[in-house]
Write a protein that holds these residues in place. Structure first.
Motif, PDB file in Angstrom:
ATOM      1  N   GLY A  32      62.603  48.859  33.568  1.00  0.00           N
ATOM      2  CA  GLY A  32      63.674  49.268  34.423  1.00  0.00           C
ATOM      3  C   GLY A  32      63.914  48.609  35.629  1.00  0.00           C
ATOM      4  O   GLY A  32      64.605  48.956  36.817  1.00  0.00           O
ATOM      5  N   TYR A  33      63.538  47.028  35.610  1.00  0.00           N
ATOM      6  CA  TYR A  33      63.758  46.101  36.833  1.00  0.00           C
ATOM      7  C   TYR A  33      65.302  46.111  37.047  1.00  0.00           C
ATOM      8  O   TYR A  33      66.333  45.648  36.194  1.00  0.00           O
ATOM      9  CB  TYR A  33      63.335  44.868  36.432  1.00  0.00           C
ATOM     10  N   SER A  34      65.493  46.561  38.204  1.00  0.00           N
ATOM     11  CA  SER A  34      66.941  46.720  38.936  1.00  0.00           C
ATOM     12  C   SER A  34      67.038  46.628  40.269  1.00  0.00           C
ATOM     13  O   SER A  34      67.250  47.674  40.734  1.00  0.00           O
ATOM     14  CB  SER A  34      67.934  47.644  38.098  1.00  0.00           C
ATOM     15  N   PRO A  35      66.448  45.541  40.729  1.00  0.00           N
ATOM     16  CA  PRO A  35      66.437  45.680  42.385  1.00  0.00           C
ATOM     17  C   PRO A  35      67.511  46.023  43.182  1.00  0.00           C
ATOM     18  O   PRO A  35      67.484  46.825  44.224  1.00  0.00           O
ATOM     19  CB  PRO A  35      66.067  44.265  42.742  1.00  0.00           C
ATOM     20  N   LYS A  36      68.801  45.550  42.841  1.00  0.00           N
ATOM     21  CA  LYS A  36      69.993  45.816  43.681  1.00  0.00           C
ATOM     22  C   LYS A  36      70.075  47.388  43.523  1.00  0.00           C
ATOM     23  O   LYS A  36      70.458  48.099  44.368  1.00  0.00           O
ATOM     24  CB  LYS A  36      71.155  45.320  42.801  1.00  0.00           C
ATOM     25  N   GLU A  37      70.058  48.078  42.296  1.00  0.00           N
ATOM     26  CA  GLU A  37      70.332  49.461  42.141  1.00  0.00           C
ATOM     27  C   GLU A  37      69.180  50.143  42.782  1.00  0.00           C
ATOM     28  O   GLU A  37      69.469  51.368  43.371  1.00  0.00           O
ATOM     29  CB  GLU A  37      70.252  49.831  40.574  1.00  0.00           C
TER      30      GLU A  37
END
Length: 187
Positions: free
Chosen positions: A47-52
């Motif tokens: 689930g890597y999604s730093p912006k979200e």
């Protein structure tokens, strides 16, 4: 008051969302570092999604401590005025020291000595990705582990501080209480 204590999310939106959901109601979040970037030694977490993840965290009241994978750009993306390396919190007569924990690995002493220098009852730290809730030398050492990249058989974990009960709860990502400790031993 209920405080969600997390560390080492490393950009995992899905696991952080699960921790927030499993925690139930809470008043604020204390994030002990390594918020958005997975780091050069870690794999990409699920689930890597730093912006979200940054967008999700901005919807909550969060106190951040800077970890070894956090950079100035993270501070700007999270839109916080600062991300200190060390913090201090007072919950009644409980004095808590908040650090990421990498300083212990690189010759910055140990958590008990640091607590004694700052005259604290409790040290909250992350970095190891291994949960801990134990007393050592009269100091309560608390590590919520990692919600995204656990390094113990326990799996992904987080913590809850309940100030009314004066307790710390170590919880699995599904919200099961794995351990509970009293924040301060009264005589």
């Amino acid at each position: 008051m209920r405080i969600l204590v997390i560390s080492d999310t490393h950009g995992s939106l899905s696991h952080t969302e699960k921790a927030l959901e499993s925690a139930g109601s809470f008043d604020e979040i204390w994030h002990l570092g390594d918020v958005l970037y997975h780091g050069p030694r870690n794999p990409l977490p699920e689930g890597y999604s730093p912006k979200e993840l940054a967008s999700l965290l901005k919807r909550h009241r969060v106190k951040y401590i800077r970890g070894n994978c956090d950079a100035d750009v993270d501070v700007r993306v999270l839109e916080v005025p600062e991300m200190p390396r060390i913090g201090m919190e007072f919950l009644g007569d409980v004095k808590m020291l908040l650090v990421h924990g990498d300083q212990f690995e690189y010759g910055g002493g140990d958590p008990v000595s640091l607590a004694q220098v700052h005259r604290c009852n409790v040290v909250l730290f992350g970095h190891t990705h291994i949960p801990m809730a134990e007393r050592c030398g009269g100091v309560l050492l608390l590590n919520p582990g990692s919600v995204s990249l656990p390094k113990s058989e326990t799996g992904p974990t987080f913590g809850i501080i309940d100030t009314d009960e004066e307790k710390f709860y170590l919880c699995s990502l599904e919200g099961k209480v794995l351990k509970e400790v009293i924040l301060i031993e009264r005589e």
